[in-house]
Design an enzyme around this catalytic site. Structure first.
Site, PDB file in Angstrom:
ATOM      1  N   GLU A 106       0.829  -1.195   0.000  1.00  0.00           N
ATOM      2  CA  GLU A 106       0.000   0.000   0.000  1.00  0.00           C
ATOM      3  C   GLU A 106       0.874   1.259   0.000  1.00  0.00           C
ATOM      4  O   GLU A 106       2.070   1.214   0.308  1.00  0.00           O
ATOM      5  CB  GLU A 106      -0.893   0.017   1.236  1.00  0.00           C
ATOM      6  CG  GLU A 106      -1.931  -1.079   1.303  1.00  0.00           C
ATOM      7  CD  GLU A 106      -3.161  -0.779   0.468  1.00  0.00           C
ATOM      8  OE1 GLU A 106      -3.257   0.350  -0.068  1.00  0.00           O
ATOM      9  OE2 GLU A 106      -4.017  -1.664   0.352  1.00  0.00           O
ATOM     10  N   GLU A 107       0.235   2.390  -0.257  1.00  0.00           N
ATOM     11  CA  GLU A 107       0.894   3.686  -0.162  1.00  0.00           C
ATOM     12  C   GLU A 107       0.687   4.207   1.263  1.00  0.00           C
ATOM     13  O   GLU A 107      -0.042   5.161   1.504  1.00  0.00           O
ATOM     14  CB  GLU A 107       0.308   4.642  -1.208  1.00  0.00           C
ATOM     15  CG  GLU A 107       1.161   5.843  -1.520  1.00  0.00           C
ATOM     16  CD  GLU A 107       0.640   6.607  -2.722  1.00  0.00           C
ATOM     17  OE1 GLU A 107       0.779   7.843  -2.722  1.00  0.00           O
ATOM     18  OE2 GLU A 107       0.100   5.980  -3.665  1.00  0.00           O
TER      19      GLU A 107
ATOM     20  N   PHE B 222       2.309   5.909   3.367  1.00  0.00           N
ATOM     21  CA  PHE B 222       2.866   7.155   3.882  1.00  0.00           C
ATOM     22  C   PHE B 222       2.164   8.401   3.334  1.00  0.00           C
ATOM     23  O   PHE B 222       2.647   9.509   3.524  1.00  0.00           O
ATOM     24  CB  PHE B 222       4.356   7.203   3.551  1.00  0.00           C
ATOM     25  CG  PHE B 222       5.082   5.968   3.983  1.00  0.00           C
ATOM     26  CD1 PHE B 222       5.438   5.785   5.305  1.00  0.00           C
ATOM     27  CD2 PHE B 222       5.384   4.963   3.067  1.00  0.00           C
ATOM     28  CE1 PHE B 222       6.097   4.629   5.712  1.00  0.00           C
ATOM     29  CE2 PHE B 222       6.043   3.803   3.460  1.00  0.00           C
ATOM     30  CZ  PHE B 222       6.393   3.633   4.797  1.00  0.00           C
TER      31      PHE B 222
END
Length: 269
Positions: free
Chosen positions: A35-36, A38
């Site tokens: 996943e992204e 950040f």
């Protein structure tokens, strides 16, 4: 597969093809859940909203095409709670962890890592080590044509549609061409790519390099090679799980912008 290869981080900028790569890796069931993690702002618990990409822009011809700001809900997790959750969410049962980081998100990572009691330094490499793994494998995804990348992002920030799992883009999605909006994003995306390259060089990192053109022309082959580089079975590479969102209108806007850029001095890299 050795312990040193059990964590990887995709380093990219928006609309570079990174979503196609990570969703393909996720579909294998053995290459983490990248996943992204950040992207979420602690004050809203949301990723940057359309107007936040244009905070230093005052031209109403640009701002009037963007959705209003939503206040969201503050993220009250401690740095340790945040780290524990992202490590759990990003890992597949075989122990492989995957994630994705855009350069504009590095300040958020640094702020989170600063709250860890075992903090080892204030730089990005230390933040990654303290949060993730000392032996991360880095994957650099980049797009050769920054103008096309910016056009893609300009459409996305207007429509707030960032991926397409099934159908081609809607030609009546309401997005409008605006050279100033695209120029602003060309500057942002070009600078992100320059910062990644500078950081890799300064840190003596040789990432797995994946260009947008190769990835979109033969995604299954590129994913297979990536899996092999991670010490995984390349035969697990799936057919592409996402459809390419570029269409005739995007190509028309790219050509139109290049003409406007030549006439008005707008950036193209």
């Amino acid at each position: 597969m050795t312990e040193a290869q059990r964590s990887f981080l995709v380093c990219a900028s928006q609309r570079s093809g990174s979503t196609l790569l990570v969703e393909s890796l996720r579909a294998t069931g053995v290459a983490g859940e990248p996943e992204e993690f950040f992207q979420y702002l602690p004050e809203t618990s949301r990723s940057p909203q359309p107007r936040q990409w244009f905070e230093d822009v005052t031209d109403e011809s640009v701002l009037g095409l963007l959705a209003p700001f939503h206040p969201g809900t503050p993220d009250t997790r401690t740095s340790e709670q945040w780290r524990t959750q992202l490590l759990e969410l990003g890992r597949t049962p075989n122990g492989v962890w995957g994630g994705k980081l855009m350069w504009n998100q590095t300040p958020l990572l640094l702020d989170r890592a600063a709250g860890l009691p075992w903090r080892s330094g204030t730089d990005l490499r230390s933040a990654l080590h303290d949060t993730l793994d000392h032996d991360l494998q880095f994957i650099h995804v980049y797009r050769e044509d920054v103008v096309a990348q910016a056009v893609s992002m300009w459409r996305a920030v207007q429509t707030q549609v960032w991926r397409d799992d099934a159908t081609p883009p809607n030609l009546s999605d309401g997005a409008q061409y605006n050279a100033l909006g695209i120029a602003h994003l060309v500057t942002i995306l070009g600078e992100q790519e320059r910062q990644w390259k500078r950081w890799f060089e300064e840190e003596d990192i040789s990432p797995i390099e994946i260009g947008f053109r190769d990835l979109t022309e033969d995604p299954q082959s590129v994913v297979a090679k990536t899996l092999i580089s991670l010490g995984l079975d390349g035969q697990l590479a799936p057919p592409p799980p996402l459809r390419r969102q570029s269409d005739g209108r995007s190509r028309e806007w790219v050509q139109r912008y290049r003409i406007d850029a030549e006439q008005n001095g707008y950036p193209v890299t």
